[in-house]
Design a protein around this motif. Structure first.
Motif, PDB file in Angstrom:
ATOM      1  N   SER A   1       0.836  -1.178   0.000  1.00 26.59           N
ATOM      2  CA  SER A   1       0.000   0.000   0.000  1.00 26.59           C
ATOM      3  C   SER A   1       0.884   1.244   0.000  1.00 26.59           C
ATOM      4  O   SER A   1       2.017   1.213   0.473  1.00 26.59           O
ATOM      5  CB  SER A   1      -0.884   0.002   1.243  1.00 26.59           C
ATOM      6  N   ASN A   2       0.390   2.335  -0.549  1.00 28.14           N
ATOM      7  CA  ASN A   2       1.131   3.597  -0.638  1.00 28.14           C
ATOM      8  C   ASN A   2       2.453   3.447  -1.388  1.00 28.14           C
ATOM      9  O   ASN A   2       3.466   4.049  -1.029  1.00 28.14           O
ATOM     10  CB  ASN A   2       1.365   4.205   0.749  1.00 28.14           C
ATOM     11  N   GLN A   3       2.437   2.597  -2.379  1.00 25.06           N
ATOM     12  CA  GLN A   3       3.536   2.511  -3.324  1.00 25.06           C
ATOM     13  C   GLN A   3       2.959   2.674  -4.726  1.00 25.06           C
ATOM     14  O   GLN A   3       1.791   2.360  -4.953  1.00 25.06           O
ATOM     15  CB  GLN A   3       4.255   1.163  -3.214  1.00 25.06           C
ATOM     16  N   PRO A   4       3.758   3.152  -5.665  1.00 25.16           N
ATOM     17  CA  PRO A   4       3.222   3.363  -7.020  1.00 25.16           C
ATOM     18  C   PRO A   4       2.645   2.085  -7.619  1.00 25.16           C
ATOM     19  O   PRO A   4       3.221   1.006  -7.483  1.00 25.16           O
ATOM     20  CB  PRO A   4       4.447   3.820  -7.805  1.00 25.16           C
ATOM     21  N   GLN A   5       1.524   2.235  -8.269  1.00 29.75           N
ATOM     22  CA  GLN A   5       0.929   1.121  -8.977  1.00 29.75           C
ATOM     23  C   GLN A   5       1.473   1.102 -10.401  1.00 29.75           C
ATOM     24  O   GLN A   5       1.569   2.138 -11.054  1.00 29.75           O
ATOM     25  CB  GLN A   5      -0.592   1.265  -8.992  1.00 29.75           C
ATOM     26  N   HIS A   6       1.815  -0.086 -10.862  1.00 27.38           N
ATOM     27  CA  HIS A   6       2.330  -0.266 -12.213  1.00 27.38           C
ATOM     28  C   HIS A   6       1.208  -0.828 -13.067  1.00 27.38           C
ATOM     29  O   HIS A   6       0.600  -1.838 -12.707  1.00 27.38           O
ATOM     30  CB  HIS A   6       3.522  -1.220 -12.194  1.00 27.38           C
TER      31      HIS A   6
END
Lengths: 112, 113
Positions: A97-102
């Motif tokens: 969570s709270n990481q960039p989505q690819h």
């Protein structure tokens, strides 16, 4: 490194038909997502999964189903296709969570 | 309620100029913000993100500014190039529980040579 792969790229369905949009990722990400993007609009979350065996509804889940039997795969199922489901569908993944989505490059779906 | 919007739907700049793309959000509970670039026929591509405990974050030719007082987010692109032409989306995520990333409608950036 393929990242997020979606198949098919294009599909035309008749009203009432069913189909499965495939999504697979090779980054060992825990989180996976399905979005739809209507013309001139931002993305809306359909379903997401925080790990194998766990799925949750997003903002617009009606008419769709998902499953997450493995870390890599997150298929999206349309059971009774309706014209309102004509859209571009994007699958995405992130490590936490709270990481960039690819994102994948999308599936363009038309229902006639 | 939760919503993310953009002040301008289109932005046209000259090559070499700096670009500023703005975004307003309404959910004061949002603690994570992200900018994506989307080229025609492609999926969104991550540009830069920022957490609510920061006001500014810089990347390569891009800077994101976060003003929590007025709930405003901006993306600055330095020395804009033709390859920067695309639609830019901001997105926000609320603190706690939900993984829902709320996207704005997008700003189309056109870079003129």
């Amino acid at each position: 490194n393929a990242g997020v792969t979606q198949t098919p790229k294009f599909r035309i369905l008749k009203i009432g038909q069913s189909m499965t949009l495939q999504c697979t990722q090779d980054m060992n990400h825990n989180y996976m997502y399905w979005y739809r993007q209507d013309p001139g609009m931002g993305l809306k979350l359909i379903y997401y999964s925080v790990g194998a065996g766990i799925t949750d509804k997003g903002e617009v889940p009606n008419g769709y189903n998902v499953s997450r039997s493995t870390t890599e795969d997150f298929p999206l199922r349309l059971e009774l296709a309706a014209p309102s489901q004509t859209s571009v569908y994007f699958c995405a993944s992130s490590g936490f969570s709270n990481q960039p989505q690819h994102f994948g490059d999308g599936t363009r779906l038309s229902i006639l | 309620g939760e919503s993310v919007g953009l002040h301008l739907p289109t932005l046209s700049v000259q090559e070499g100029d700096n670009s500023i793309i703005n975004c307003a959000y309404s959910n004061s509970a949002s603690d994570y913000f992200i900018w994506y670039k989307q080229e025609s026929g492609k999926g969104p591509q991550f540009i830069i993100d920022i957490r609510s405990n920061m006001d500014k974050r810089q990347g390569q030719r891009v800077t994101v500014l976060l003003n929590k007082t007025v709930k405003h987010l901006s993306l600055q692109i330095a020395a804009t190039q033709p390859g920067d032409s695309a639609v830019y989306f901001c997105a926000e995520k609320a603190q706690g529980g939900s993984e829902k990333l709320v996207f704005g409608k997008g700003t189309k950036l056109t870079v003129n040579p």
